[in-house]
Design a protein around this motif. Structure first.
Motif, PDB file in Angstrom:
ATOM      1  N   ASP A  85       0.807  -1.228   0.000  1.00 43.73           N
ATOM      2  CA  ASP A  85       0.000   0.000   0.000  1.00 43.73           C
ATOM      3  C   ASP A  85       0.838   1.276   0.000  1.00 43.73           C
ATOM      4  O   ASP A  85       0.474   2.267  -0.642  1.00 43.73           O
ATOM      5  N   ASN A  86       1.946   1.280   0.736  1.00 46.12           N
ATOM      6  CA  ASN A  86       2.669   2.538   0.967  1.00 46.12           C
ATOM      7  C   ASN A  86       3.117   3.217  -0.317  1.00 46.12           C
ATOM      8  O   ASN A  86       3.025   4.433  -0.461  1.00 46.12           O
ATOM      9  N   ILE A  87       3.603   2.430  -1.272  1.00 44.17           N
ATOM     10  CA  ILE A  87       4.133   3.024  -2.495  1.00 44.17           C
ATOM     11  C   ILE A  87       3.023   3.643  -3.350  1.00 44.17           C
ATOM     12  O   ILE A  87       3.184   4.735  -3.908  1.00 44.17           O
ATOM     13  N   VAL A  88       1.873   2.951  -3.433  1.00 41.59           N
ATOM     14  CA  VAL A  88       0.802   3.501  -4.271  1.00 41.59           C
ATOM     15  C   VAL A  88       0.144   4.703  -3.606  1.00 41.59           C
ATOM     16  O   VAL A  88      -0.263   5.664  -4.286  1.00 41.59           O
ATOM     17  N   LEU A  89       0.043   4.696  -2.284  1.00 41.53           N
ATOM     18  CA  LEU A  89      -0.515   5.851  -1.576  1.00 41.53           C
ATOM     19  C   LEU A  89       0.418   7.058  -1.691  1.00 41.53           C
ATOM     20  O   LEU A  89      -0.038   8.195  -1.839  1.00 41.53           O
ATOM     21  N   CYS A  90       1.721   6.791  -1.644  1.00 48.22           N
ATOM     22  CA  CYS A  90       2.685   7.873  -1.797  1.00 48.22           C
ATOM     23  C   CYS A  90       2.606   8.458  -3.209  1.00 48.22           C
ATOM     24  O   CYS A  90       2.619   9.678  -3.391  1.00 48.22           O
ATOM     25  N   ALA A  91       2.529   7.602  -4.207  1.00 48.20           N
ATOM     26  CA  ALA A  91       2.403   8.059  -5.594  1.00 48.20           C
ATOM     27  C   ALA A  91       1.140   8.893  -5.789  1.00 48.20           C
ATOM     28  O   ALA A  91       1.160   9.932  -6.478  1.00 48.20           O
ATOM     29  N   LYS A  92       0.052   8.448  -5.172  1.00 49.38           N
ATOM     30  CA  LYS A  92      -1.213   9.183  -5.280  1.00 49.38           C
ATOM     31  C   LYS A  92      -1.085  10.575  -4.669  1.00 49.38           C
ATOM     32  O   LYS A  92      -1.571  11.568  -5.233  1.00 49.38           O
ATOM     33  N   MET A 278      12.500  14.756  -7.697  1.00 50.56           N
ATOM     34  CA  MET A 278      12.504  15.211  -6.307  1.00 50.56           C
ATOM     35  C   MET A 278      13.328  14.250  -5.459  1.00 50.56           C
ATOM     36  O   MET A 278      13.578  13.107  -5.841  1.00 50.56           O
ATOM     37  N   GLY A 279      13.772  14.720  -4.307  1.00 44.58           N
ATOM     38  CA  GLY A 279      14.564  13.899  -3.396  1.00 44.58           C
ATOM     39  C   GLY A 279      14.776  14.663  -2.102  1.00 44.58           C
ATOM     40  O   GLY A 279      13.927  15.451  -1.698  1.00 44.58           O
ATOM     41  N   LYS A 280      15.929  14.482  -1.461  1.00 37.83           N
ATOM     42  CA  LYS A 280      16.307  15.179  -0.233  1.00 37.83           C
ATOM     43  C   LYS A 280      15.160  15.252   0.772  1.00 37.83           C
ATOM     44  O   LYS A 280      14.959  14.373   1.582  1.00 37.83           O
ATOM     45  N   SER A 281      14.391  16.336   0.711  1.00 41.76           N
ATOM     46  CA  SER A 281      13.360  16.606   1.718  1.00 41.76           C
ATOM     47  C   SER A 281      12.218  15.601   1.697  1.00 41.76           C
ATOM     48  O   SER A 281      11.448  15.522   2.654  1.00 41.76           O
ATOM     49  N   MET A 282      12.095  14.822   0.654  1.00 44.86           N
ATOM     50  CA  MET A 282      10.988  13.871   0.536  1.00 44.86           C
ATOM     51  C   MET A 282      10.963  12.881   1.700  1.00 44.86           C
ATOM     52  O   MET A 282       9.891  12.473   2.163  1.00 44.86           O
ATOM     53  N   GLY A 283      12.140  12.504   2.208  1.00 42.80           N
ATOM     54  CA  GLY A 283      12.204  11.555   3.315  1.00 42.80           C
ATOM     55  C   GLY A 283      12.743  12.156   4.590  1.00 42.80           C
ATOM     56  O   GLY A 283      13.083  11.428   5.526  1.00 42.80           O
ATOM     57  N   ASN A 284      12.850  13.491   4.626  1.00 45.57           N
ATOM     58  CA  ASN A 284      13.349  14.183   5.815  1.00 45.57           C
ATOM     59  C   ASN A 284      14.716  13.649   6.270  1.00 45.57           C
ATOM     60  O   ASN A 284      15.032  13.596   7.454  1.00 45.57           O
ATOM     61  N   GLY A 285      15.520  13.243   5.294  1.00 48.32           N
ATOM     62  CA  GLY A 285      16.835  12.696   5.592  1.00 48.32           C
ATOM     63  C   GLY A 285      16.952  11.216   5.289  1.00 48.32           C
ATOM     64  O   GLY A 285      18.047  10.691   5.164  1.00 48.32           O
ATOM     65  N   HIS A 286      15.804  10.551   5.158  1.00 50.82           N
ATOM     66  CA  HIS A 286      15.819   9.137   4.758  1.00 50.82           C
ATOM     67  C   HIS A 286      15.977   9.072   3.240  1.00 50.82           C
ATOM     68  O   HIS A 286      15.399   9.882   2.515  1.00 50.82           O
ATOM     69  N   TYR A 312      15.584  -0.989  -3.818  1.00 51.38           N
ATOM     70  CA  TYR A 312      15.139  -0.289  -2.607  1.00 51.38           C
ATOM     71  C   TYR A 312      14.203   0.876  -2.892  1.00 51.38           C
ATOM     72  O   TYR A 312      13.507   1.346  -1.994  1.00 51.38           O
ATOM     73  N   GLY A 313      14.200   1.359  -4.120  1.00 50.14           N
ATOM     74  CA  GLY A 313      13.363   2.513  -4.433  1.00 50.14           C
ATOM     75  C   GLY A 313      11.892   2.225  -4.170  1.00 50.14           C
ATOM     76  O   GLY A 313      11.328   1.289  -4.728  1.00 50.14           O
ATOM     77  N   GLY A 314      11.281   3.019  -3.313  1.00 48.61           N
ATOM     78  CA  GLY A 314       9.868   2.825  -3.013  1.00 48.61           C
ATOM     79  C   GLY A 314       9.576   1.676  -2.073  1.00 48.61           C
ATOM     80  O   GLY A 314       8.441   1.178  -2.011  1.00 48.61           O
ATOM     81  N   ASN A 315      10.560   1.249  -1.295  1.00 53.21           N
ATOM     82  CA  ASN A 315      10.295   0.170  -0.333  1.00 53.21           C
ATOM     83  C   ASN A 315       9.312   0.637   0.741  1.00 53.21           C
ATOM     84  O   ASN A 315       9.105   1.845   0.912  1.00 53.21           O
ATOM     85  N   PRO A 316       8.664  -0.286   1.463  1.00 51.75           N
ATOM     86  CA  PRO A 316       7.621   0.095   2.426  1.00 51.75           C
ATOM     87  C   PRO A 316       8.065   1.105   3.485  1.00 51.75           C
ATOM     88  O   PRO A 316       7.302   2.014   3.839  1.00 51.75           O
ATOM     89  N   VAL A 317       9.286   0.965   3.998  1.00 52.71           N
ATOM     90  CA  VAL A 317       9.755   1.902   5.028  1.00 52.71           C
ATOM     91  C   VAL A 317       9.958   3.291   4.445  1.00 52.71           C
ATOM     92  O   VAL A 317       9.522   4.298   5.012  1.00 52.71           O
ATOM     93  N   SER A 318      10.621   3.368   3.293  1.00 53.02           N
ATOM     94  CA  SER A 318      10.867   4.662   2.653  1.00 53.02           C
ATOM     95  C   SER A 318       9.565   5.388   2.362  1.00 53.02           C
ATOM     96  O   SER A 318       9.438   6.598   2.597  1.00 53.02           O
ATOM     97  N   ALA A 322       8.019   8.910   3.693  1.00 56.55           N
ATOM     98  CA  ALA A 322       7.611   9.968   2.763  1.00 56.55           C
ATOM     99  C   ALA A 322       6.156  10.385   3.006  1.00 56.55           C
ATOM    100  O   ALA A 322       5.820  11.578   2.972  1.00 56.55           O
ATOM    101  N   ASN A 323       5.289   9.412   3.265  1.00 55.88           N
ATOM    102  CA  ASN A 323       3.889   9.736   3.562  1.00 55.88           C
ATOM    103  C   ASN A 323       3.767  10.533   4.854  1.00 55.88           C
ATOM    104  O   ASN A 323       2.925  11.441   4.966  1.00 55.88           O
TER     105      ASN A 323
END
Length: 477
Positions: A85-92, A278-286, A312-318, A322-323
């Motif tokens: 779920d996490n990756i598709v919700l993040c994409a949305k 996009m990058g950097k701030s998307m994961g607040n350091g992750h 690893y791109g878009g793994n559940p933790v990442s 991001a969400n």
């Protein structure tokens, strides 16, 4: 966990870390052991106000972001070839902030990976290779990106400009080729954009093919916190698309509401890129990043039979992290905060500029501000020496800033979004005092140098001068 002394950490770093991996404040680097909000703490517990960490977008160690990562890590972390779920919700969530045509996401681990993938997509979709990038631009550390980053390849030891790379002038109306001193404000954007048109026409004429892509940061960071003229991107996109190319907006430094008015800085220019990175701030350091594009461009990979895979791109933790960053920006009104505090910061910097002739220009949007330090305002000659002095003295006062730009004279301020008006007051009050201090020291040095020079002149030429005149000159100094 074993706690090393600062000296032990430095010794191990010197032994095992590449010498080209540079630290801030090389002579006496900071050892940071923890951080919270807009503050970082060294091994002694001393706090430093962080004015440069756009990576920690919603504040260092934001509790809900940290908790989201911890909760997901205790449940599952795997590669993105499993449905989750996490990756598709993040994409949305990402695409909901974009123009309607930008609806397909590719998840990666860093801004550099995002820009590299954007280039691959552009080459696959257009069938062309020639790239247009900006003077003094930086887009990442991968080989493909060093090739298009004038900021890197143009260094004395750099790889030099490749045949397929074309560099257009940085659209800087203060220090660039077309300045506000000689051209009307409404003319400057089109003048810079005409360079892109000429490059496109030259490629089509000489090579018989079109452009692959034009890439630019929506606000130019490493090039000196430059805010392109209002109509620049609209004109550029028109010329590039007419030559068969696509337009890439690099939002790695300035996205996710940093400018306040919009989620993305390109929206300030009323344009629709073909690809957004996009990058950097998307994961607040992750380490999590993303490429957003159109269905047509995304599907070009399928037409060539190329499968895209990123372990690893878009793994559940990442994506959980991001969400949580999205949640923080929305629920804590960080965009509105960036707008209000950013305007206060810009106004305060402009007031400071009236007191100090060494400040030639102040520019910015939201929590993205640059101060151009000059020797004098008329010539606009950069003053790297003053900027370096400010950098070190601010660190002495436990305020962390950075300097950048082609002449290393631009003071950069791009703090975490939790930065407050009180923080602004602290920074500007300290900067005011340090600039006065620098001016005072410079005046003393000038007087002493002048005294030394005049005394030396009198001494070396005393046999040719009347004695009384020599005494009068010495007395007048």
């Amino acid at each position: 966990m074993l706690q090393l002394s600062k000296e032990e950490t430095l010794a191990l770093r010197d032994k095992h870390i590449g010498k080209s991996c540079q630290l801030f404040f090389r002579k006496d680097p900071l050892k940071i052991v923890r951080a919270k909000g807009q503050y970082m703490y060294d091994e002694r517990g001393d706090a430093y106000l962080d004015c440069i960490n756009n990576v920690a977008h919603v504040g260092h160690c934001h509790p809900k972001v940290v908790q989201a990562g911890c909760d997901q890590m205790t449940t599952l972390n795997t590669n993105n070839r499993f449905l989750h779920d996490n990756i598709v919700l993040c994409a949305k969530r990402i695409t909901s902030t974009m123009p309607e045509n930008l609806k397909v996401c590719f998840f990666v681990n860093s801004g550099s990976e995002a820009n590299d993938l954007a280039l691959r997509l552009a080459q696959t979709y257009t069938g062309n290779k020639d790239m247009i990038a900006l003077e003094h631009a930086y887009h990442g550390h991968l080989t493909s990106l060093i090739d298009i980053s004038h900021y890197k390849f143009n260094l004395p030891g750099g790889v030099g400009q490749k045949e397929h790379v074309h560099v257009a002038s940085l659209p800087d109306s203060y220090r660039g080729k077309y300045r506000d001193t000689h051209y009307k404000k409404e003319e400057i954007g089109k003048l810079y954009a005409n360079e892109i048109k000429e490059i496109c026409e030259k490629i089509q004429k000489e090579k018989g093919n079109g452009i692959c892509a034009f890439i630019a940061e929506s606000l130019v960071s490493c090039g000196g916190q430059v805010i392109p003229p209002k109509d620049y991107f609209k004109e550029v996109y028109k010329h590039v698309r007419a030559a068969g190319g696509i337009c890439i907006a690099d939002e790695v430094q300035v996205g996710f509401g940093r400018i306040g008015k919009h989620w993305w800085a390109f929206q300030q220019y009323d344009v629709e890129p073909d690809i957004v990175t996009m990058g950097k701030s998307m994961g607040n350091g992750h380490p999590v990043a993303c490429v957003v594009t159109t269905e047509e461009i995304a599907d070009s990979f399928l037409r060539t039979g190329v499968e895209y895979f990123n372990t690893y791109g878009g793994n559940p933790v990442s994506c959980a992290i991001a969400n949580a960053v999205f949640d923080a920006v929305e629920k804590e009104n960080f965009r509105e905060h960036a707008l209000v505090v950013g305007e206060y910061l810009l106004d305060s910097c402009q007031i400071l500029a009236k007191r100090h002739k060494c400040i030639g220009d102040v520019r910015g949007m939201g929590l993205f501000v640059g101060i151009d330090v000059v020797q004098d305002r008329l010539s606009r000659v950069p003053d790297n020496k003053c900027a370096q002095y400010v950098l070190q003295r601010m660190r002495d006062e436990h305020i962390l800033i950075s300097i950048d730009g082609p002449h290393s004279n631009i003071i950069k301020i791009k703090p975490p979004m939790v930065f407050t008006k009180e923080n602004v007051d602290e920074v500007l009050t300290t900067l005011d005092r340090i600039l006065k201090e620098y001016r005072h020291n410079t005046e003393i040095y000038t007087i002493n140098s002048s005294r030394h020079k005049k005394t030396a002149d009198i001494s070396s030429n005393k046999e040719h001068r009347p004695r009384k005149q020599s005494k009068d000159k010495i007395k007048s100094i």
